[in-house]
Motif scaffolding. Structure first.
Motif: not given
Ligand code: SF4
Ligand SMILES: Cc1cc2nc3c(=O)[nH]c(=O)nc-3n(C[C@H](O)[C@H](O)[C@H](O)COP(=O)(O)OP(=O)(O)OC[C@H]3O[C@@H](n4cnc5c(N)ncnc54)[C@H](O)[C@@H]3O)c2cc1C
Ligand code: SF4
Ligand code: SF4
Lengths: 567, 397
Positions: A41-43, A53-54, A57, A93-96, A103, A105, A498-501
């Motif tokens: 994940a980007h995070c 992290i993904a 979470i 850097y969280c994609n959300r 998130i 986090i 969380c998107f679980s990227c």
């Molecule tokens: S949405 Fe979740 S998995 Fe994606 S970058 Fe943010 S914290 Fe990480």
């Protein structure tokens, strides 16, 4: 004609067949090939500790807090610490964040650590004990993390610490309103309980030298960057003048340092802001003097906001030129106004004195917090030193036999708690390679899932949980923690956002959408049946979280060759 | 229309002031449709909106699938209909054009899907107003097609269509005029659920997806069977004329209303017959009345069922007429109005050959005025033979 009509009568009204189409191996049509592959994940790619992290979470979202905690413990022994003082690049850097709000986090990490605080010690499985010993010097986050990861790998570790208690800046630098001591004690205890021998009050350079460590198979040097820089003005030894770290160390040891009514803090970094806030809590009025403007302040912006809210005065574009004292007692400073010129090496605009702009600020104390540097006078010339820090290779190797270096002591380190923890971990990995006589390998590049890689049609907007702080008028009265924790319901809500990227959540979307039913569910995730996958890429499109990848199919040109041969 | 509502039923029925779009939604609800897919498009969007509300409020127990295109809307219904449930979608103009490929599949698979289409012009240039070229250019896709005049007729035709479609296993498209129907309020008699249930029992197709009996649908039809499937479908399509007549008669028994596959107004003694479709037919009747007062022997035929084309019914009425005028709110470029062409073709293999005057009018939602209609009839009466395929109203005549 009549024959035909008879047949038509027997024909059903729609084309239906009760045999199957398995003979039709549509896989031969494929020219792009999807494959199942979890990604980073980007995070996570930005977490200096390398926390998954993904994954943690996802566990938190299912209410499996212990599992989430265990996942963090694989990478970092200090989640309660990072959950409070890390500058959480992961959230940046969280994609959300590109969708609605990132998130929380860090708060989830903190919650998991706190949740487990009364549930007994939990550490990952320890590998088989190895007959090798490693000396770790310095018990800051880098030293602690290296110790922990070495212990997990089965090594015997002895930890040397100059101070009375372990923790480094976590204990003597960062004040307890940001990091309560019991949180720190708890996490350090968990680390030491893995059978670590700790020798406190033992200072390298004074009590022993590197040469005394011959009996150890490797050495990890993580003594941080613990000497306050001085202003270089006469009068710095006057009564009422402190260095930032000295002052913080005393406050953090529980002393209510006696200060006068008016305190001047010089500097614009984290130490300056923490110093100022501690002085305020010791009962003084505090003015911070900084030579550049707010934009250039290296201090964490949120802490600066907190300080302002608490009533600390910030004076920008001002630099002390003289310390005023009478009878050996500090009275105030002469200052010069500055203006900003061209950017310097650090990229920040250089302050330039304005002629004739001198003025005086009166005060009872001055605390000089203009930065820290390592104390390494005892290191011999075999170490390569730049900017007073030790140069290492990517694995933390110093170039000197069996000595590895980590944390703030390293040249160009980013000087944060999380990066110190990360360097401790990679240091332990390097030492492991070294002790197994293997080449130290750089980590393989892993694919990262960024926002553009997601299918956001599957997500709907939902605001981030509200994080709260204790009331400003109350919190300045003592050193108790400012940022409040959150409830398990809030953590579940937040984790569900969380998107679980890059992480398969077993949502079955790929399986449902595959028109050829070529996606199969397995214990380990999903598998694609290439006999039938015709490479339409729908699974790739419809995976919300970028777990399916595509690659060009290798062309089969066996037939072509055969044909040529026949000619 | 003669409405003889039986005493008892009056009590069960409700009367609501509805726009054409809502009339469709209410009818769909009473038909207990199980799967609805929609991609909204002006001026049919309110159908989707009202149905969404009904499903959302649990007034209607159906799956409502929001899709990303009309093509997907029809594709999803093809899947749903194979499972053996009643399905519905609503579209218009470009949306219908986008469905084209799937329309063929739906009919070829013999799925009795019902769809409302709002007759709206196709770009370019852009227009969202009434015109029938959209659905008429789908005439070869194998769908039953109705063209409706009033909102009550739209409402009733939806209900009738399920009955017809499910008997012949052929999908049905109910067409209505953009804005003239969709956005005009009309008092609608809404029958009770019980009445609709008695007319439209649960849909139980002979062939459907059955988990206990895995089958493949619409696979490759080898050898002659493709040809034979098509023959069979054509047989059923032709049968659909009688099925539609019967469905209309049965409808009358329960609901007290009947429309006919064609509808004739003062045709019996008329010498010149005007043929119209959709909402404009209402204006046509007023003109007929006025011209009758002036002693002109004119009558009006409204064609309601277009596919299958009710040639026999039409010829029966028209065979001894002196002249025929057809006003088309549509155009097949190069031959003129489509209804005119179909009627000419219907006459071809008969011994009757009255001159058939084609007129193109009202494209892009342009009004078809009483003056224009009177001009059409006068021109037809005064001319011996048409000298072209189609006269463009107000330009040529
Ligand atoms: S949405 Fe979740 S998995 Fe994606 S970058 Fe943010 S914290 Fe990480
Ligand atoms: C006031 C302040 C606030 C900060 N706030 C934050 C924050 O909020 N978030 C963040 O990410 N970072 C923060 N930092 C930075 C962060 O604390 C450091 O980057 C981090 O602690 C470095 O870890 P380390 O293990 O390399 O060194 P340290 O934490 O400095 O630990 C070094 C250890 O080595 C010991 N030692 C030193 N010399 C010897 C010797 N010769 N022999 C034996 N032992 C020795 C020291 O006593 C100490 O225990 C802050 C720093 C300061 C000063
Ligand atoms: S350690 Fe810092 S960067 Fe890593 S997950 Fe925790 S808050 Fe984020
Ligand atoms: S679609 Fe769902 S089940 Fe399939 S790979 Fe992606 S996350 Fe996993």
């Amino acid at each position: 004609m009549s024959n035909l009509i008879k047949e038509i009568k027997n024909l059903p009204y729609t084309a239906v067949s009760h045999s199957n189409m398995l003979w039709n191996k549509t896989g031969s049509w494929r020219h792009i090939k999807p494959y199942y592959e979890n990604k980073i994940a980007h995070c996570t790619s930005r977490c200096p500790c390398g926390n998954n992290i993904a994954e943690f979470i996802l566990s938190a979202s299912q209410g499996e807090f212990q599992k989430g905690y265990e996942i963090i413990k694989m990478t970092s022994p200090l989640p309660g610490v990072c959950g409070r003082v890390c500058y959480h690049p992961c959230e940046t850097y969280c994609n959300r964040g590109e969708f609605d709000e990132p998130i929380a986090i860090q708060m989830i990490e903190r919650f998991l650590a706190d949740y487990m605080s009364d549930k007994g010690r939990i550490i990952p499985e320890i590998a088989e004990r190895k007959n090798k010993r490693v000396a770790v010097i310095g018990s800051g986050p880098a030293g602690l993390s290296c110790t922990y990861h070495l212990a997990l790998k089965g090594y015997s570790v002895i930890l040397f610490e100059a101070y009375e208690k372990p923790g480094g800046m976590l204990r003597y630098g960062i004040p307890s309103y940001r990091l309560p001591k019991d949180v720190l004690d708890r996490e350090i205890k968990d680390i030491l309980d893995a059978g670590i021998e700790l020798k406190t009050n033992t200072r390298l350079g004074n009590d022993f030298s590197l040469d005394n460590l011959e009996e150890y198979d490797a050495v990890y040097l993580a003594i941080g960057s613990n000497k306050s820089r001085s202003l270089g003005l006469s009068g710095e030894s006057a009564d009422g003048v402190f260095s930032g770290l000295e002052f913080l160390e005393r406050v953090n040891s529980g002393e209510m340092v006696k200060l006068g009514k008016k305190v001047i803090v010089v500097g614009g970094g984290n130490t300056a802001i923490d110093t100022a806030r501690c002085a305020l809590r010791c009962g003084s009025e505090v003015t911070v003097v900084y030579r550049r403007s707010r934009n250039e302040m290296p201090a964490w912006q949120e802490d600066v906001d907190d300080a302002l809210e608490e009533g600390i005065k910030l004076v920008f574009l001002t630099s002390p030129t003289e310390i005023l004292f009478e009878g050996g007692i500090f009275k105030g400073i002469r200052c010069q106004k500055m203006e900003l010129g061209e950017p310097d090496q650090s990229g920040r605009r250089r302050p330039i004195p304005i002629k004739g702009s001198d003025f005086t600020i009166r005060g009872n104390n001055i605390i000089v917090s203009i930065g820290e540097e390592p104390e390494i006078s005892f290191l011999n010339e075999s170490f390569e030193v730049k900017d007073k820090k030790v140069v290492t290779d990517f694995g933390g190797f110093s170039g000197v036999r069996k000595v590895f270096v980590g944390g703030d002591l390293v040249y160009k380190s980013s000087a944060t708690v999380a990066s110190a923890i990360g360097s401790g971990k990679s240091g332990a990995e390097s030492i492991d390679f070294f002790l197994r006589n293997e080449e130290i390998k750089a980590k393989e590049e892993q694919k990262i899932t960024e926002f553009e890689d997601l299918n956001i049609d599957y997500f709907s907007p939902a605001g981030k949980i509200v994080l709260s702080k204790s009331d400003v008028n109350e919190r300045v009265k003592d050193f108790s923690e400012i940022v409040r924790g959150v409830s398990s319901e809030e953590v579940i809500y937040e984790s569900e956002r969380c998107f679980s990227c890059g992480l398969c959540t077993v949502c079955d979307n790929c399986l449902i959408f595959c028109p050829d039913m070529a996606v199969k569910r397995k214990d380990t995730g999903y598998e694609i049946d290439y006999d039938y996958c015709k490479g339409c890429g729908i699974c790739f499109e419809e995976c919300p979280r970028n777990v399916i990848s595509l690659e060009r199919e290798i062309k089969y040109n066996g037939n072509k060759r055969k044909r040529k041969k026949n000619k | 229309m003669a409405i003889s509502v039986k005493e008892k039923r009056i009590n069960d029925q409700q009367s609501l002031l509805l726009e054409g779009t809502y009339a469709v939604a209410y009818a769909v609800k009473l038909c207990r449709v199980k799967v609805i897919t929609v991609y909204p498009i002006t001026p049919s969007s309110a159908i989707a909106e009202r149905l969404a509300e009904m499903v959302g409020d649990e007034e209607l127990d159906a799956k409502y699938i929001k899709v990303e295109s009309e093509h997907s809307a029809m594709a999803s219904l093809i899947g749903a209909s194979h499972v053996g449930v009643r399905t519905f979608t609503a579209t218009s103009s470009h949306g219908l054009a986008y469905m084209h490929e799937t329309l063929h599949w739906a009919s070829g698979a013999r799925l009795p899907i019902v769809m409302s289409n709002t007759n709206r012009s196709l770009g370019s240039p852009w227009s969202i107003l009434a015109e029938q070229t959209d659905s008429l250019s789908q005439r070869d896709t194998g769908w039953i097609q109705f063209y409706c005049e009033s909102n009550q007729e739209i409402f009733d035709t939806i209900i009738q269509s399920y009955r017809i479609a499910e008997r012949v296993y052929i999908p049905a498209m109910i067409n209505m005029d953009a804005f003239f129907s969709t956005h005009v309020l009309e008092n609608i008699v809404i029958p009770s659920q019980e009445m609709v249930d008695s007319y439209l029992p649960e849909f139980k197709p002979k062939i459907k997806i059955d988990l206990n009996k895995p089958s493949a649908f619409g696979g490759v039809a080898p050898g002659d069977s493709y040809f034979e499937f098509k023959y069979k479908m054509e047989e059923d399509m032709l049968k659909a004329v009688d099925v539609a007549v019967k469905a209309d008669n049965e409808f009358e028994e329960i609901f007290g209303r009947k429309y006919g596959i064609i509808n004739c107004y003062l045709c019996e003694d008329a010498e010149t017959i005007l043929i119209m479709t959709g909402t404009a037919a209402g204006t046509g009747r007023v003109v007929i009345d006025n011209m009758r007062k002036k002693g002109k022997k004119v009558g009006l035929m409204k064609i309601r069922l277009f596919r299958p084309f009710p040639s026999r019914a039409i010829i029966d009425v028209l065979k001894n007429k002196i002249k025929i005028a057809v006003i088309d709110r549509n155009i097949s470029r190069g031959v003129g109005g489509i209804f005119a062409q179909e009627i000419r073709a219907a006459f071809h293999n008969t011994k009757y050959h009255p001159p058939i005057f084609g007129f193109v009018a009202g494209l892009g939602g342009k009004d078809i005025t009483p003056e224009q209609i009177e001009n059409v009839l006068n021109y037809t009466i005064e001319s011996d033979y048409p000298d072209r395929e189609a006269y463009w109203l107000d330009i040529d005549v």
